[in-house]
Design a protein around this motif. Structure first.
Motif, PDB file in Angstrom:
ATOM      1  N   ILE A  89       0.863  -1.187   0.000  1.00  0.00           N
ATOM      2  CA  ILE A  89       0.000   0.000   0.000  1.00  0.00           C
ATOM      3  C   ILE A  89       0.897   1.233   0.000  1.00  0.00           C
ATOM      4  CG2 ILE A  89      -1.685   1.329   1.345  1.00  0.00           C
ATOM      5  CD1 ILE A  89      -2.761  -1.335   2.384  1.00  0.00           C
ATOM      6  N   LEU A  90       0.615   2.166  -0.895  1.00  0.00           N
ATOM      7  CA  LEU A  90       1.402   3.391  -1.012  1.00  0.00           C
ATOM      8  C   LEU A  90       0.750   4.488  -0.179  1.00  0.00           C
ATOM      9  CD1 LEU A  90       1.959   3.329  -4.889  1.00  0.00           C
ATOM     10  CD2 LEU A  90       3.242   2.123  -3.104  1.00  0.00           C
ATOM     11  N   VAL A  91       1.572   5.184   0.602  1.00  0.00           N
ATOM     12  CA  VAL A  91       1.056   6.216   1.506  1.00  0.00           C
ATOM     13  C   VAL A  91       1.830   7.514   1.279  1.00  0.00           C
ATOM     14  CG1 VAL A  91       0.668   6.866   3.911  1.00  0.00           C
ATOM     15  CG2 VAL A  91       0.452   4.469   3.226  1.00  0.00           C
ATOM     16  N   LEU A 104       3.236   9.727  -6.288  1.00  0.00           N
ATOM     17  CA  LEU A 104       2.757   8.373  -5.985  1.00  0.00           C
ATOM     18  C   LEU A 104       2.766   7.488  -7.232  1.00  0.00           C
ATOM     19  CD1 LEU A 104      -0.185   8.542  -3.422  1.00  0.00           C
ATOM     20  CD2 LEU A 104       2.087   7.569  -3.133  1.00  0.00           C
ATOM     21  N   ASP A 105       2.491   8.080  -8.405  1.00  0.00           N
ATOM     22  CA  ASP A 105       2.600   7.311  -9.659  1.00  0.00           C
ATOM     23  C   ASP A 105       4.029   6.787  -9.810  1.00  0.00           C
ATOM     24  OD1 ASP A 105      -0.025   7.800 -10.290  1.00  0.00           O
ATOM     25  OD2 ASP A 105       0.397   9.487 -11.623  1.00  0.00           O
ATOM     26  N   GLU A 106       4.982   7.658  -9.515  1.00  0.00           N
ATOM     27  CA  GLU A 106       6.392   7.267  -9.616  1.00  0.00           C
ATOM     28  C   GLU A 106       6.744   6.230  -8.554  1.00  0.00           C
ATOM     29  OE1 GLU A 106       9.742  10.102 -10.800  1.00  0.00           O
ATOM     30  OE2 GLU A 106       9.873  10.045  -8.625  1.00  0.00           O
ATOM     31  N   LEU A 121       8.383   2.556  -8.901  1.00  0.00           N
ATOM     32  CA  LEU A 121       9.527   2.092  -8.105  1.00  0.00           C
ATOM     33  C   LEU A 121       9.201   0.763  -7.420  1.00  0.00           C
ATOM     34  CD1 LEU A 121      10.625   5.452  -6.427  1.00  0.00           C
ATOM     35  CD2 LEU A 121      12.034   4.079  -7.973  1.00  0.00           C
ATOM     36  N   ALA A 122       8.006   0.679  -6.843  1.00  0.00           N
ATOM     37  CA  ALA A 122       7.604  -0.559  -6.163  1.00  0.00           C
ATOM     38  C   ALA A 122       7.553  -1.721  -7.146  1.00  0.00           C
ATOM     39  CB  ALA A 122       6.240  -0.363  -5.495  1.00  0.00           C
ATOM     40  N   ALA A 126       4.737  14.523 -16.689  1.00  0.00           N
ATOM     41  CA  ALA A 126       5.476  15.237 -15.634  1.00  0.00           C
ATOM     42  C   ALA A 126       6.828  15.731 -16.132  1.00  0.00           C
ATOM     43  CB  ALA A 126       5.658  14.329 -14.425  1.00  0.00           C
ATOM     44  N   MET A 127       6.942  15.956 -17.445  1.00  0.00           N
ATOM     45  CA  MET A 127       8.212  16.339 -18.057  1.00  0.00           C
ATOM     46  C   MET A 127       8.837  17.569 -17.395  1.00  0.00           C
ATOM     47  SD  MET A 127       8.813  17.401 -22.053  1.00  0.00           S
ATOM     48  CE  MET A 127       7.752  18.855 -21.914  1.00  0.00           C
ATOM     49  N   ASP A 128       8.053  18.617 -17.177  1.00  0.00           N
ATOM     50  CA  ASP A 128       8.589  19.860 -16.606  1.00  0.00           C
ATOM     51  C   ASP A 128       9.121  19.636 -15.195  1.00  0.00           C
ATOM     52  OD1 ASP A 128       8.038  21.324 -18.899  1.00  0.00           O
ATOM     53  OD2 ASP A 128       6.028  21.875 -18.221  1.00  0.00           O
TER      54      ASP A 128
END
Length: 412
Positions: free
Chosen positions: A12-14, A28-30, A34-35, A291-293
């Motif tokens: 679970i991501l928090v 959180l997307d990133e 990573l997960a 999220a390029m910028d």
């Protein structure tokens, strides 16, 4: 017949959002990527809106109960927080929650441990892990008894984690000594490169921007290419011949990421300093990423931390074959920008032409006649400079070229 396979952990991501216009969702997307790279499956994400992160437990008591319920509902074996937890936060969350607790830093360290292939990379990763874990032994011990493998256990491993602090600090001292030898070797290599006069182009960029693919396209380096974060960790240097015979060295570096752990910046300083000693910074940007910028900002922020501020920058907007064609791509901090696709080869000729142009801007223009007894100097010009023309005349060889300042005095 019973089929067996590797059981993936459910996590679970928090995260904590401290303002309405922050980038918590993107972060959180990133973290989910990573997960997944570390081998886990994100099954839920929980965000708490607070004025500031809770100093004792990262999130408030109510959210801890919500995380408990979600872990039970989804059968989660781990909780991953999107920020680096303090020793107190880690210890308190371990006491309050049944699943093991990890933070963003530990997941990144775990990926690095899995990716490191060279002895230098392994030393740097273990050093970063031990520094991180030395202050968190109490909280980590609580979770070690129920880990049973999985993310967060690669690298030094459970045995080393259960050493007392004295032994861990002794090991850190040993690793630092080994790393100093590596740094000396790297500095010697850099010194030899500088003497040759061959310019160095450091490829930098956010992780998964396509740096390795570009290096392979330009030089045929054969570096691993994967659509994953930190697919390659160890630096690679390859030679590239530009139009006109000019040679340059292309140096790949480890990918940057937002909230890059301080331990990693310190441990990988000798690797990241390839950018510090380069003649040109080639900044690779994933133009297809929404999220390029933000990623570009992170790269420049990391370069500033490393002390890279006076180098010419070429920004290559990569993956334009996947990007939205209607978006205008700009980088106001770059000296030159090019749209490319490292995968299809689109824009690569323009990119190498821009590299040649930037090199010429930092070179000395040479126009003179060499005697035939000095013909050997032409090979030096071809190797380290850009030979524009040569004409054989009765009195000698008439040459026009751009040459590095380092060799100008020896051949003029």
């Amino acid at each position: 017949m019973i089929e067996t396979g590797e059981v993936q952990e459910k996590v679970i991501l928090v995260a904590v959002s401290c303002s309405d216009n922050d980038s918590t969702e993107q972060s959180l997307d990133e973290l989910a990527d990573l997960a997944a790279t570390a081998g886990a499956v994100p099954v839920a994400r929980i965000i708490q809106n607070r004025e500031a992160v809770h100093p004792g437990t990262y999130v408030g008591k109510g959210k801890i109960e919500e995380i408990k319920a979600a872990a039970y509902e989804y059968g989660a074996t781990g909780i991953i927080c999107d920020d680096e937890l303090s020793p107190a936060q880690l210890s308190n969350l371990e006491e309050a929650l049944e699943p093991k607790v990890l933070d963003r830093t530990l997941v990144i360290l775990d990926i690095f441990a899995a990716r490191a292939a060279t002895s230098e990379g392994k030393i740097q990763v273990e050093l970063a892990q031990l520094k991180y874990r030395a202050t968190r032994l109490v909280g980590l011990r609580n979770s070690l008894s129920r880990l049973g493998g999985g993310i967060g256990t690669r690298g030094p491993g459970e045995t080393k984690l259960e050493m007392d602090r004295r032994v861990i600090h002794e090991r850190i001292g040993q690793l630092k000594a080994e790393l100093e030898k590596v740094v000396m070797h790297r500095e010697l290599t850099r010194g030899q490169r500088k003497k040759t006069g061959i310019p160095v182009v450091a490829i930098v960029g956010y992780t998964n921007a396509g740096k390795s693919t570009l290096l392979n396209t330009l030089t045929g380096a054969g570096v691993l290419e994967e659509d994953k974060l930190f697919a390659t960790l160890d630096p690679t240097v390859r030679s590239l011949e530009l139009e006109g015979g000019q040679q340059v060295l292309m140096s790949d570096t480890v990918g940057f990421i937002s909230k890059l752990p301080h331990h990693l910046v310190e441990a990988f300083k000798s690797t990241l300093e390839e950018a510090v000693y380069a003649d040109i910074i080639l900044h690779v940007v994933d133009a297809s990423n929404p999220a390029m910028d933000l990623q570009m900002h992170t790269v420049y922020e990391t370069l500033t931390r490393l002390g890279v501020g006076d180098k010419p920058v070429i920004t290559a907007f990569n993956k334009i074959d996947k990007a939205d064609g209607g978006e205008v791509m700009r980088d106001l901090k770059a000296d030159h920008t090019v749209n490319i696709s490292a995968k299809t080869g689109e824009g690569i000729e323009e990119l190498t032409a821009v590299i040649g142009k930037v090199l010429r801007e930092s070179r000395v223009y040479l126009d003179r006649i060499f005697g035939y007894d000095e013909a050997g100097k032409l090979s030096v010009i071809r190797k380290y400079g850009q030979l524009l023309s040569e004409e054989y005349k009765p009195e000698g060889i008439s040459v026009t070229a751009y040459v590095p300042v380092e060799i100008y005095d020896s051949i003029k």
